[in-house]
Design a protein around this motif. Sequence first.
Motif, PDB file in Angstrom:
ATOM      1  N   ILE A 106      -8.303   9.839 -12.143  1.00 57.82           N
ATOM      2  CA  ILE A 106      -7.111   8.993 -12.085  1.00 57.82           C
ATOM      3  C   ILE A 106      -7.101   8.002 -13.242  1.00 57.82           C
ATOM      4  O   ILE A 106      -6.070   7.799 -13.899  1.00 57.82           O
ATOM      5  CB  ILE A 106      -7.028   8.273 -10.725  1.00 57.82           C
ATOM      6  CG1 ILE A 106      -6.728   9.300  -9.634  1.00 57.82           C
ATOM      7  CG2 ILE A 106      -5.977   7.169 -10.747  1.00 57.82           C
ATOM      8  CD1 ILE A 106      -6.876   8.770  -8.228  1.00 57.82           C
ATOM      9  N   MET A 107      -8.230   7.390 -13.518  1.00 55.15           N
ATOM     10  CA  MET A 107      -8.281   6.393 -14.581  1.00 55.15           C
ATOM     11  C   MET A 107      -8.153   7.037 -15.966  1.00 55.15           C
ATOM     12  O   MET A 107      -7.634   6.412 -16.887  1.00 55.15           O
ATOM     13  CB  MET A 107      -9.553   5.560 -14.472  1.00 55.15           C
ATOM     14  CG  MET A 107      -9.626   4.742 -13.186  1.00 55.15           C
ATOM     15  SD  MET A 107      -8.155   3.735 -12.855  1.00 55.15           S
ATOM     16  CE  MET A 107      -8.274   2.551 -14.176  1.00 55.15           C
ATOM     17  N   THR A 108      -8.586   8.274 -16.120  1.00 56.41           N
ATOM     18  CA  THR A 108      -8.402   8.958 -17.395  1.00 56.41           C
ATOM     19  C   THR A 108      -6.929   9.299 -17.608  1.00 56.41           C
ATOM     20  O   THR A 108      -6.414   9.204 -18.725  1.00 56.41           O
ATOM     21  CB  THR A 108      -9.296  10.218 -17.468  1.00 56.41           C
ATOM     22  OG1 THR A 108     -10.655   9.801 -17.340  1.00 56.41           O
ATOM     23  CG2 THR A 108      -9.109  10.956 -18.783  1.00 56.41           C
ATOM     24  N   ILE A 109      -6.240   9.655 -16.539  1.00 58.39           N
ATOM     25  CA  ILE A 109      -4.794   9.893 -16.634  1.00 58.39           C
ATOM     26  C   ILE A 109      -4.095   8.578 -16.984  1.00 58.39           C
ATOM     27  O   ILE A 109      -3.197   8.546 -17.838  1.00 58.39           O
ATOM     28  CB  ILE A 109      -4.258  10.504 -15.322  1.00 58.39           C
ATOM     29  CG1 ILE A 109      -4.806  11.919 -15.139  1.00 58.39           C
ATOM     30  CG2 ILE A 109      -2.732  10.508 -15.310  1.00 58.39           C
ATOM     31  CD1 ILE A 109      -4.577  12.515 -13.759  1.00 58.39           C
ATOM     32  N   LEU A 110      -4.522   7.478 -16.367  1.00 57.39           N
ATOM     33  CA  LEU A 110      -3.968   6.168 -16.700  1.00 57.39           C
ATOM     34  C   LEU A 110      -4.291   5.795 -18.148  1.00 57.39           C
ATOM     35  O   LEU A 110      -3.428   5.259 -18.860  1.00 57.39           O
ATOM     36  CB  LEU A 110      -4.516   5.102 -15.747  1.00 57.39           C
ATOM     37  CG  LEU A 110      -4.007   3.685 -15.977  1.00 57.39           C
ATOM     38  CD1 LEU A 110      -2.510   3.587 -15.681  1.00 57.39           C
ATOM     39  CD2 LEU A 110      -4.787   2.699 -15.115  1.00 57.39           C
ATOM     40  N   LEU A 111      -5.503   6.081 -18.582  1.00 59.38           N
ATOM     41  CA  LEU A 111      -5.901   5.819 -19.965  1.00 59.38           C
ATOM     42  C   LEU A 111      -4.952   6.499 -20.943  1.00 59.38           C
ATOM     43  O   LEU A 111      -4.497   5.886 -21.913  1.00 59.38           O
ATOM     44  CB  LEU A 111      -7.336   6.312 -20.193  1.00 59.38           C
ATOM     45  CG  LEU A 111      -7.839   6.363 -21.637  1.00 59.38           C
ATOM     46  CD1 LEU A 111      -7.973   4.961 -22.211  1.00 59.38           C
ATOM     47  CD2 LEU A 111      -9.177   7.091 -21.694  1.00 59.38           C
TER      48      LEU A 111
END
Length: 151
Positions: free
Chosen positions: A84-89
């Motif tokens: 999820i945080m990589t998609i947000l990144l």
Amino acid sequence: MQSKVSLNVSCRNRCSRRVLAYWRTRPADSFDPRLRANIDDWLRSLSSTSPEWRAAIGGDAACAIGMALRFWPLRSVCPLADMIMTILLAAAFDNAAAANVLSVTLRNMPIAHRKRMMLARSWSTHHSILARRAVSGAIDVQFQKTPRNVS
């Protein structure tokens, strides 16, 4: 109905672990075209049955932010949080709101204090840069002096 996310096996073996750690190990200004291409390759390896996940994977910053906020506050780093945080990144490179959510999330992560503060500051600075660009682009108005009536 439960949605599923799958990852292409060849990418999983080659680059997933490395790419999934970028958001919690690299400051905003360290992302050169090669690193961003690694993230893009990883995103292309994903597929999902969820319309929200598909939109976020495809670059919809609002969906990426929504997904991250549903898991907030993150209490630990796990594979789902990394995804999820990589998609947000990926969204945070060009979206001020996503950069801000990433900064706030990093500030509260259970990682070493110095590291998390350095990362959070870098994304906060990136957020400010993007926000200034957005404001200056939205106010791209040239003012002209109004002639005074002299009587």
